[in-house]
Structures are given as C-alpha cells and as structure tokens.
Design an enzyme around this catalytic site. Structure first.
Site, short mmCIF file in Angstrom:
data_model
loop_
_atom_site.label_atom_id
_atom_site.label_comp_id
_atom_site.label_asym_id
_atom_site.label_seq_id
_atom_site.Cartn_x
_atom_site.Cartn_y
_atom_site.Cartn_z
N THR A 123 0.82 -1.21 0.00
CA THR A 123 0.00 0.00 0.00
C THR A 123 0.86 1.26 0.00
O THR A 123 1.99 1.26 0.51
CB THR A 123 -0.90 0.00 1.25
OG1 THR A 123 -1.50 1.28 1.41
CG2 THR A 123 -0.12 -0.31 2.53
N ASP A 124 0.30 2.35 -0.52
CA ASP A 124 1.00 3.65 -0.47
C ASP A 124 1.16 4.14 0.98
O ASP A 124 1.98 5.02 1.24
CB ASP A 124 0.27 4.70 -1.32
CG ASP A 124 -1.18 4.94 -0.92
OD1 ASP A 124 -1.67 4.30 0.02
OD2 ASP A 124 -1.82 5.80 -1.58
N GLU A 125 0.38 3.55 1.90
CA GLU A 125 0.46 4.03 3.29
C GLU A 125 1.82 3.76 3.93
O GLU A 125 2.13 4.34 4.97
CB GLU A 125 -0.67 3.40 4.14
CG GLU A 125 -2.03 3.82 3.63
CD GLU A 125 -3.16 3.62 4.63
OE1 GLU A 125 -2.91 3.47 5.83
OE2 GLU A 125 -4.31 3.60 4.17
N TYR A 151 -1.52 -0.33 11.24
CA TYR A 151 -1.76 -1.00 9.95
C TYR A 151 -0.59 -0.76 9.00
O TYR A 151 0.00 -1.69 8.46
CB TYR A 151 -3.07 -0.50 9.32
CG TYR A 151 -3.16 -0.82 7.83
CD1 TYR A 151 -3.34 -2.13 7.40
CD2 TYR A 151 -3.04 0.18 6.86
CE1 TYR A 151 -3.39 -2.43 6.03
CE2 TYR A 151 -3.09 -0.11 5.51
CZ TYR A 151 -3.26 -1.42 5.10
OH TYR A 151 -3.31 -1.73 3.76
N LYS A 155 2.24 -3.35 7.36
CA LYS A 155 2.43 -3.56 5.92
C LYS A 155 3.89 -3.26 5.54
O LYS A 155 4.49 -3.95 4.71
CB LYS A 155 1.49 -2.66 5.11
CG LYS A 155 0.02 -3.03 5.22
CD LYS A 155 -0.33 -4.39 4.65
CE LYS A 155 -0.23 -4.45 3.15
NZ LYS A 155 -0.67 -5.79 2.63
P1 NAD Z 1 -10.07 -6.81 2.75
O1 NAD Z 1 -10.02 -6.54 4.22
O2 NAD Z 1 -11.31 -6.49 1.98
O3 NAD Z 1 -9.77 -8.36 2.48
C1 NAD Z 1 -8.78 -9.06 3.16
C2 NAD Z 1 -9.03 -10.56 2.94
O4 NAD Z 1 -7.96 -11.28 3.59
C3 NAD Z 1 -10.34 -11.08 3.54
O5 NAD Z 1 -10.98 -11.95 2.66
C4 NAD Z 1 -9.90 -11.82 4.81
O6 NAD Z 1 -10.76 -12.89 5.17
C5 NAD Z 1 -8.52 -12.32 4.39
N1 NAD Z 1 -7.63 -12.55 5.54
C6 NAD Z 1 -7.41 -11.72 6.59
N2 NAD Z 1 -6.56 -12.32 7.45
C7 NAD Z 1 -6.23 -13.52 6.91
C8 NAD Z 1 -5.40 -14.58 7.34
N3 NAD Z 1 -4.72 -14.52 8.50
N4 NAD Z 1 -5.29 -15.67 6.55
C9 NAD Z 1 -5.99 -15.78 5.38
N5 NAD Z 1 -6.80 -14.79 4.94
C10 NAD Z 1 -6.91 -13.68 5.70
O7 NAD Z 1 -8.80 -6.07 2.15
P2 NAD Z 1 -8.59 -5.40 0.71
O8 NAD Z 1 -9.04 -4.00 0.77
O9 NAD Z 1 -9.10 -6.30 -0.32
O10 NAD Z 1 -6.99 -5.37 0.65
C11 NAD Z 1 -6.27 -6.45 0.08
C12 NAD Z 1 -4.80 -6.14 0.15
O11 NAD Z 1 -4.52 -4.94 -0.57
C13 NAD Z 1 -4.28 -5.90 1.56
O12 NAD Z 1 -3.01 -6.50 1.67
C14 NAD Z 1 -4.19 -4.40 1.67
O13 NAD Z 1 -3.17 -4.02 2.57
C15 NAD Z 1 -3.84 -4.01 0.25
N6 NAD Z 1 -4.28 -2.69 -0.21
C16 NAD Z 1 -5.58 -2.30 -0.07
C17 NAD Z 1 -5.98 -1.06 -0.58
C18 NAD Z 1 -7.41 -0.60 -0.49
O14 NAD Z 1 -7.70 0.54 -0.86
N7 NAD Z 1 -8.35 -1.40 -0.04
C19 NAD Z 1 -5.04 -0.23 -1.20
C20 NAD Z 1 -3.72 -0.68 -1.32
C21 NAD Z 1 -3.35 -1.90 -0.83
O1 TDX Z 2 -16.24 6.78 8.44
C1 TDX Z 2 -15.22 7.25 7.90
N1 TDX Z 2 -15.07 8.61 7.78
C2 TDX Z 2 -13.98 9.20 7.23
O2 TDX Z 2 -13.90 10.42 7.16
C3 TDX Z 2 -14.17 6.41 7.37
C4 TDX Z 2 -14.27 4.90 7.46
C5 TDX Z 2 -13.08 7.03 6.80
N2 TDX Z 2 -12.98 8.36 6.74
C6 TDX Z 2 -11.77 8.98 6.12
C7 TDX Z 2 -10.45 8.46 6.65
C8 TDX Z 2 -9.56 8.53 5.42
O3 TDX Z 2 -8.99 9.83 5.31
O4 TDX Z 2 -11.81 8.62 4.73
C9 TDX Z 2 -10.50 8.31 4.24
C10 TDX Z 2 -10.49 6.91 3.71
O5 TDX Z 2 -10.63 6.04 4.82
P1 TDX Z 2 -10.64 4.44 4.66
O6 TDX Z 2 -11.69 4.05 3.70
O7 TDX Z 2 -10.65 3.85 6.03
O8 TDX Z 2 -9.25 4.19 3.91
P2 TDX Z 2 -7.73 4.57 4.28
O9 TDX Z 2 -7.54 4.76 5.73
O10 TDX Z 2 -7.30 5.68 3.37
O11 TDX Z 2 -6.99 3.19 3.87
C11 TDX Z 2 -7.36 2.50 2.64
O12 TDX Z 2 -6.43 2.77 1.61
C12 TDX Z 2 -5.15 2.22 1.73
C13 TDX Z 2 -7.46 0.99 2.87
O13 TDX Z 2 -8.39 0.73 3.90
C14 TDX Z 2 -6.10 0.40 3.18
O14 TDX Z 2 -6.20 -1.01 3.33
C15 TDX Z 2 -5.17 0.75 2.04
O15 TDX Z 2 -3.86 0.30 2.32
#
Ligand code: NAD
Ligand code: TDX
Length: 335
Positions: A123-125, A151, A155
């Site tokens: 992730t960019d985080e 988090y 990562k």
């Molecule tokens: P998500 O929370 O929707 O899904 C995570 C999945 O992993 C779920 O199906 C969960 O059951 C499974 N999981 C969790 N712990 C596990 C374990 N111990 N063993 C096996 N499975 C397990 O997450 P997402 O948003 O789909 O993110 C997927 C990946 O991408 C993550 O690694 C996250 O850090 C990365 N990522 C997410 C975003 C975003 O915007 N959502 C952006 C950049 C990177």
């Molecule tokens: O209820 C809310 N109100 C609000 O203002 C929630 C849930 C979030 N927010 C804000 C916090 C953040 O600035 O919105 C922005 C986005 O929040 P999230 O959806 O929780 O995402 P973020 O924290 O940016 O992280 C996401 O992007 C990077 C994913 O959850 C991560 O898994 C990924 O690595």
C-alpha cells in the site's frame, strides 16, 4: 499456470480472482482465505466452479505448508491482510500476526516449494503522508518508508521482509504499492461503501475532522490489471507504485456520493478525527507506466457512478453483511 491467491474472498483479492478467471480461462486459481469478518464467499459466488478454495490462515505454518505441498503453485499473490486503519488503532496485535507473520509463513513456503514468483500486495500508506500544501510532492518507489498507523507499520514490516527474502535467499519477489481502491465488493466499513450504505438508509455520514484529508482513488480493476502485468512482466526484486493521479478530499467524495444518490448534504456529520490521521496520499506511477505500459482505464467520474450503481443493484451482498447473514455462505460451500 497455477496462481495461489491469498485473501481472495476480500475486496481486491475477490476482484482479482474475477479478473484472472475471465482473462485466463486456462489458468488454475487456488484461493486461500480464513474468512475473517472481511472475507465473504458471496464475493466468489460467480466463480465458484472455476477455483479451488481453502479456508486457511496464512499464519498457520503447518496448514499453509500442506496447501503448497498439494497445490504446488507457480505464482503466489498475497492479498491476505487485516486492512482497516481504524481497527488497527483499536487492536494492533492481529495486524502484526496476519500482515507480518503471515507474510513470513508464505515466504517460507514459497521458498521451500520453489515458486517462480511471490508477489506482495502492499500500500501507499507505507510512505506515510504528504503535506496538504505541497501538491508538487508525490510518493515514488524511492520515498523512505515512514509509517503512521499500526496498519501501515505492519504492511511496511511485511514489505521489508519480502525484500529481505529476495536479497538473502534470492526468492523471486515483486511488490506493488497501490493507492486507495474503490469498486464492487468493497466492505462497508471503508469510506466509499460506508457512505453509500448510510446515505441509502438516510443515516448521518461520519466525516472525520474537517473532511479535508486527501486520498488518491483508483478503480479496483485497474489495480488488478497492474498486478497482472507485474506478475507476468515485472522485474524480480522491484517495487512498483500503482495510482492514477486522482486525488480527492474526503468531503468531495462524500458530496459526490450524495449527488449520485440525490440525497441531501445535511446528512454529513463531522465527527472526531482519526488518531494520527494521514493528511494526503499521492502516487507517482511513472515507473510502472514506463516499464510495463500500465495506465488506468477507468476515469473517476465513471468509476464512482458505476460503483454506486453496483451497490444499488447488489443490495443483498451488503445487506447480508450488515445483518451477519453473509457468514451463512460458508455452510453452502461445505466449509
Ligand atoms: P479486505 O479486508 O477487503 O480483504 C482481506 C481478505 O484477507 C479477507 O478476505 C480476509 O478474510 C482475508 N484474511 C485476513 N486475514 C487472513 C489470514 N490470517 N489468513 C488468510 N486470509 C486472511 O482487504 P482489501 O481491501 O481487499 O486489501 C487487500 C490487500 O490490498 C491488503 O493487503 C491491503 O493491505 C492491500 N491494499 C488495499 C488497498 C485498499 O484501498 N483497499 C489499497 C492498497 C493496498
Ligand atoms: O467513516 C469514515 N469517515 C472518514 O472520514 C471512514 C471509514 C473514513 N474516513 C476517512 C479516513 C480517510 O482519510 O476517509 C479516508 C479513507 O478512509 P478508509 O476508507 O478507512 O481508507 P484509508 O484509511 O485511506 O486506507 C485505505 O487505503 C489504503 C485501505 O483501507 C487500506 O487497506 C489501504 O492500504
């Protein structure tokens, strides 16, 4: 080609399984997911017959070894993670367990069974945040790791471990660091789906602080396409940033969703800010564009409308999550 996808019942992993089964009918896809609260088999309903599914924890060494021994994957793509920043602030431990130790178990198994590629979805985080008043600054692959939340620290720890396995054991790894994704199957605790679901129920929309934090949004299918390119054409030992130059303040996202749903801005409620809240994320995707030819295809104006409509047309998917019924899918899969 056999690809083992961890976290395939989650948001991005699920979209990736859909993308790959559609694009490569001859590939074998094995999904490993322990179905935490974020894992939902309904996400994989339409591809059930095209995949092999294991309910398993990536941090469970013996079970993961057994899966690798019987499946012998060519490529591993690790999406499995605890992914919600707010949950990491409340309870960091499971983030270290899954995101760091789980990654180590997968790396060890990948080494033992000789995979041709281990890809870590990051992730960019991991780069921390950028100031709001410096729109000229972007994260490149050379930006130092500088994390803010448990988090992102977990990562980053995983990323460092992945690169250590490349240097120490010559494991053929790649890492992608993507910006915020949005699209179908996004769990309704994250900003975009949460706001859609709350607006549809005419409930207050909780915006943290003043809503001025900036995120760089990418349609999930564009992320899947980037990972597809990296596992096929990416150079081992390399990190690739993925993002589409689409920065938006949170409040503008919330207003866009209300506009699409024709709901009033009076639903917006400003609430206490997130602890350690990152101000701005912004990816420089030059490397993946130049080296692999990746460019995003879905413009935000189209993607956000498509996404909101997906939630309107797939109410059962998210209503079952709200009611807890989604966990009943496990018995229909014989799990
Ligand atoms: P998500 O929370 O929707 O899904 C995570 C999945 O992993 C779920 O199906 C969960 O059951 C499974 N999981 C969790 N712990 C596990 C374990 N111990 N063993 C096996 N499975 C397990 O997450 P997402 O948003 O789909 O993110 C997927 C990946 O991408 C993550 O690694 C996250 O850090 C990365 N990522 C997410 C975003 C975003 O915007 N959502 C952006 C950049 C990177
Ligand atoms: O209820 C809310 N109100 C609000 O203002 C929630 C849930 C979030 N927010 C804000 C916090 C953040 O600035 O919105 C922005 C986005 O929040 P999230 O959806 O929780 O995402 P973020 O924290 O940016 O992280 C996401 O992007 C990077 C994913 O959850 C991560 O898994 C990924 O690595």
């Amino acid at each position: 080609m056999k690809i083992l996808v961890t976290g395939g019942a989650g948001f991005i992993g699920g979209n990736f399984v859909h993308y790959m089964t559609k694009k490569y009918a001859d590939y074998k896809i094995v999904v490993v997911d322990n179905l935490t609260y974020a894992g939902n088999l309904a996400t994989l309903k339409d591809v059930k017959d095209k995949i092999t599914f294991y309910k398993a924890d990536i941090a469970d060494r013996a079970t993961i070894d057994g899966v690798f021994a019987s499946e012998r994957p060519d490529v591993v793509v690790n999406f499995a993670a605890e992914s919600h920043v707010d949950r990491s602030i409340d309870n960091p431990e499971i983030f270290l367990q899954t995101n760091i130790l789980g990654t180590q178990v997968l790396l060890d198994a990948s080494r033992k069974y000789g995979v041709s590629r281990y890809h870590q979805v990051s992730t960019d985080e991991v780069y921390g945040d950028l100031p709001l008043d410096r729109p000229d600054l972007f994260f490149t692959e050379e930006t130092p790791i500088h994390t803010s939340s448990p988090y992102s620290a977990s990562k980053a720890g995983a990323d460092l471990l992945v690169m250590a396995y490349f240097r120490t054991y010559a494991l053929p790894v790649t890492v992608s660091r993507c910006s915020n994704n949005y699209g179908p199957y996004h769990f309704p605790e994250k900003l975009i789906p949460l706001m859609v679901v709350k607006a549809l129920a005419d409930e207050p929309l909780p915006v943290y602080g003043e809503g001025l934090n900036v995120r760089d949004w990418l349609y999930v299918e564009d992320h899947c396409k980037a990972i597809d390119m990296i596992i096929h054409k990416g150079k081992v030992g390399e990190v690739y940033n993925v993002g589409g130059h689409n920065e938006k303040t949170n409040i503008s996202i919330v207003k866009t969703i209300l506009d699409i749903l024709e709901k009033p801005y009076s639903l917006i409620t400003y609430v206490e800010d997130r602890k350690g809240h990152d101000l701005r994320y912004a990816i420089d995707p030059t490397k993946i564009t130049k080296e692999l030819g990746w460019v995003p295809e879905t413009a935000f104006a189209d993607g956000i409308v498509k996404t909101v409509h997906w939630y309107l047309e797939n109410r059962k998917w998210w209503q079952d999550i709200l009611s807890g019924d989604y966990k009943k899918n496990e018995s229909t899969w014989g799990i």
